[in-house]
Design a protein around this motif. Structure first.
Motif: not given
Lengths: 360, 360
Positions: B173-181, B187-194, B218-219, B311-318
């Motif tokens: 009975s509870v909805d939930s919203v999240t970002a895809n952490h 993506d961030a780690v793939t960037h570091l690898l790249s 994800g890492y 800082l390189t970082t990951v933005a989530q749509p807050i």
DNA sequence: CTGTTAGCGCATTCAG
DNA sequence: CTGAATGCGCTAACAG
């Protein structure tokens, strides 16, 4: 739908929609009348150990929770207070709330928070909401504005205990707690003077609005004491607003100061966010901090110790202000008669780091 | 210090100040009965223009404000919702609240905030307080914990509309919203690898608790996809807790990683605060960022663009998460019957700055 | 269009 | 020690 008799029977049966248990339900299950259950639950008046036990069983079994709304209607207090904050992103806010709760949790009060989102309309709306929902008292930590003051006066006229934090207020029935921002700024600028700076800029307020800021006045006083004139060119920033000055303001501030024929060799920023923006701008201009320009902030946010270089800043006792405000408020809430307003001001402490004095 | 009896309430003053005007007062002044005044004020039912005018005069003259407490007791809704936040100092919180209010202000609801101060007991106490004060719905944005989940289940069993943000929840009975952490971290780690890194540390969680973090998973997934093994030595940080990892955790993390025989050449930090702490530690060790060690964070706090290097970082749509949660909640509040729970996940976006790739 | 009645859930007051 | 009656301020439901 159903017959009249049918609907009448519904009253005694647990309705299909699971309504929360009421005191009457508890009392029925415990074989007593509501009042007795109330006494047992609130530990008021005399109740035999046996009844107390039966009631507490029923409470547990029914998962009963008192309806605070109904209770407030009767007893005229909610056991809850409201805190109005300018902008919860500021680290200031957390510590302030912690300080307040440290006092009110122990007194059995709930603390609700509302924010202004930097808008004056939101400020009065939030204040009104607290009043309409009958909180027992208010802690107001927003920056002073004309309209905000009016709502405040309105509220204090309604007799709602109120204390402000960090904003001067001249209402007789409102207490206030603040840090001595003037002194903090004075100390910071005196520090900059003592390490040899003579051209010191202030970043974070527009020249027109500068006199409304105690932090600015402390800055000006320090210059004056050193026999220096305030140079209006050195004052840059946004107009006074309910919101705080930001890193963007600091960034833009340095860019514009750097264009002067004789740029300042040191910057006192209105707050740490502004100072960090200023540091960033200095770096992008190829200026080294503190060698080419020294920068000091205000507030000692947790990140201030972790910038490069670490930021010289002024710490104010935040949780202590919150706790002091809470004690004032609790006094007012529990007082039987009105009392004169109290004001206290707490000292700030300069913290010297690498952004003004090279380390090692 | 004496401990206070759990449910014992403080006696408060019989208010000496004049009581606020009630509907009856307004009605009397307008020469009508309370019900009519109510209709005029709430624009419900038919009221003659003349009476409406007289009532509105009286309202103004008496400075009348409806008593929301009494009204809730009657109509069973408060027109207010509660937001439970982990820690209001996080910039996350402000934007989240803005997103929520954007929806609820327009719908005529007041938004109250409570915080957990990083403590699990506080979390359930705050949740309980909202329930006891009969808010119409709840937005819960705290980190998931076993005990917190229990309270949540309890609350949803009580039928209070609830939606969570940023925490997975398995209640029907509870909805939930999240970002895809997970994806953001990937993506961030793939960037570091790249950009050539092969030894990439994760700072901000203890090795034992790592699997509870989507950011960690994800890492790990990014490393795996690159054919690399996760090296447990490279995972450092505090145990999982309701509070966020801090700059101190990042600082300590780098110090300990630097002692390894083969320290990582890049760091993915659990959040920006941790990343900034890590950057500071790198500087104190004489390591240059990004040349000696590349550092990426998560959250894109406003200051992230203003550090040195940025800082390189990951933005989530807050704000978007807040608004989506608010719409879910409003649906549930206004719905006449229960509905299946909805879950949505929003994409994160990698923002590359100077802490991983030297600028210019 | 307006008034009357009743009751939401609880605790104060006064009787036992 | 326990119970009965009452009303806080407001509005749903039903008359007029």
């Amino acid at each position: 739908m159903t017959s009249i008799e049918g609907s009448k029977r519904l009253k005694t049966k647990p309705s299909t929609t699971k309504r929360p248990a009421t005191l009457a339900d508890v009392a029925r299950m415990a074989g007593v009348v509501a009042m007795t259950a109330s006494r047992a639950i609130n530990q008021s008046g005399y109740v035999s150990a046996e009844v107390r036990e039966r009631v507490s069983q029923a409470v547990k079994k029914l998962n009963y929770r008192p309806n605070m709304v109904a209770r407030q209607l009767r007893v005229r207090h909610l056991n809850a207070i409201g805190i109005l904050l300018p902008d919860i992103a500021n680290p200031f806010s957390t510590k302030l709330v912690d300080g307040v709760r440290q006092v009110f949790d122990e007194a059995g009060y709930t603390t609700f928070i509302a924010t202004t989102s930097g808008s004056i309309q939101q400020e009065s709306a939030s204040l009104q909401a607290f009043v309409d929902h009958r909180v027992d008292g208010l802690i107001v930590a927003t920056r002073g504005t004309k309209m905000g003051d009016e709502v405040l006066r309105d509220i204090s006229r309604r007799g709602i205990p109120t204390v402000t934090i960090g904003r001067p207020v001249k209402l007789a029935s409102v207490d206030s707690v603040t840090a001595n921002h003037w002194q903090g700024a004075f100390d910071a600028v005196t520090h900059l003077l003592s390490i040899g700076h003579r051209n010191i800029g202030f970043v974070g307020i527009s020249p027109e609005d500068r006199l409304s800021l105690r932090r600015y006045r402390g800055y000006a006083a320090a210059l004056e004491q050193a026999g220096l004139d305030v140079c209006t060119e050195y004052i840059v920033g946004p107009p006074n607003a309910p919101a705080f000055a930001t890193q963007e303001d600091g960034f833009a501030g340095i860019l514009s100061l750097a264009k002067l024929r004789r740029p300042p060799s040191a910057i006192f920023a209105r707050n740490d966010f502004t100072a960090i923006g200023a540091m960033r701008a200095a770096h992008t201009l190829g200026m080294r901090v503190p060698d080419d320009v020294a920068i000091a902030g205000f507030d000692n946010i947790p990140l201030a110790a972790f910038t490069t270089p670490p930021l010289t800043t002024v710490a104010q006792p935040i949780a202590e202000q919150g706790a002091a405000a809470a004690r004032f408020l609790l006094d007012r809430i529990t007082a039987t008669k009105s009392r004169a307003s109290r004001k206290i001001s707490m000292e700030c402490k300069l913290i010297v780091r690498g952004s003004t004095v090279a380390e090692r």
